[in-house]
Design an enzyme around this catalytic site. Structure first.
Site, PDB file in Angstrom:
ATOM      1  N   ALA A  66      -4.012   6.124  -9.503  1.00 31.92           N
ATOM      2  CA  ALA A  66      -2.750   6.837  -9.707  1.00 31.92           C
ATOM      3  C   ALA A  66      -2.018   6.965  -8.386  1.00 31.92           C
ATOM      4  CB  ALA A  66      -3.003   8.214 -10.310  1.00 31.92           C
ATOM      5  N   ASP A  67      -0.708   7.074  -8.477  1.00 32.35           N
ATOM      6  CA  ASP A  67       0.105   7.330  -7.299  1.00 32.35           C
ATOM      7  C   ASP A  67       1.316   8.149  -7.709  1.00 32.35           C
ATOM      8  OD1 ASP A  67       0.309   6.634  -4.345  1.00 32.35           O
ATOM      9  OD2 ASP A  67       2.345   6.274  -5.072  1.00 32.35           O
ATOM     10  N   THR A  68       1.671   9.117  -6.879  1.00 33.28           N
ATOM     11  CA  THR A  68       2.786  10.016  -7.145  1.00 33.28           C
ATOM     12  C   THR A  68       3.733   9.990  -5.962  1.00 33.28           C
ATOM     13  OG1 THR A  68       1.370  11.472  -8.453  1.00 33.28           O
ATOM     14  CG2 THR A  68       3.423  12.423  -7.635  1.00 33.28           C
TER      15      THR A  68
END
Length: 188
Positions: A66-68
């Site tokens: 995941a990446d935000t």
């Protein structure tokens, strides 16, 4: 088979645990520099997939990456390098609405899927002394956009449209749907 979370984020670990997913952590160390003219959705999707693939090289277990990122005026606002940059970021967000984009990627063998979620967050108008006091806590230093909605930075959020857990770092509705599509149980 146990899910592998390709992230060292304590927030992502807490969110996955919240929905009862059994997992192990193996963080992926990548260069997170955006490519020239890379749109925010493409940026987070690329990093989420790369994180999952970097860990997936070690076996056939399912890997979640995941990446935000925080986006203001279509510009990616990453983690501040120092207090001055944190101050600049918080001043830019003050009194404005920004986007928080998170991509979640699940990889197993040759199969990979990615979902991107966007949430709109409106900040109240911040006073200089509030910004300085917040920076003094140290909380903004490891957060995209220099704030954490799940921590002390929550008091800056006037309005939110979309997924709260997305802003924390892992959109749970979309993550659960992705896990189910790979027959990975939740609520265990």
């Amino acid at each position: 088979m146990t899910l592998i979370l390709a992230s060292s984020s304590p927030r992502r670990r807490e969110l996955l645990s919240q929905i009862g997913v059994r997992f192990e952590v193996q963080s992926a160390d990548l260069d997170e520099t955006p490519h020239a003219n890379e749109p925010p959705h493409a940026y987070v999707a690329r990093l989420a997939v790369q994180k999952a693939l970097a860990v997936a090289l070690h076996g056939f277990q399912p890997v979640l990456g995941a990446d935000t990122t925080v986006v203001l005026d279509e510009q990616i606002l990453g983690k501040p390098r120092d207090a001055n940059e944190a101050r600049t970021l918080l001043n830019r967000l003050s009194g404005r609405t920004h986007k928080v984009c998170t991509a979640v990627a699940l990889v197993q063998g040759v199969r990979q899927e990615v979902r991107v979620v966007e949430t709109l967050v409106r900040f109240t108008k911040l006073r200089a002394q509030e910004i300085d006091a917040y920076i003094a806590t140290g909380e903004p230093m490891d957060k995209a956009g220099a704030y954490g909605i799940q921590g002390l930075g929550a008091v800056f959020v006037q309005e939110l449209h979309g997924s709260y857990s997305n802003v924390v770092g892992l959109p749970l509705f979309e993550t659960a749907a992705l896990l189910r599509s790979f027959q990975i149980p939740i609520w265990e």
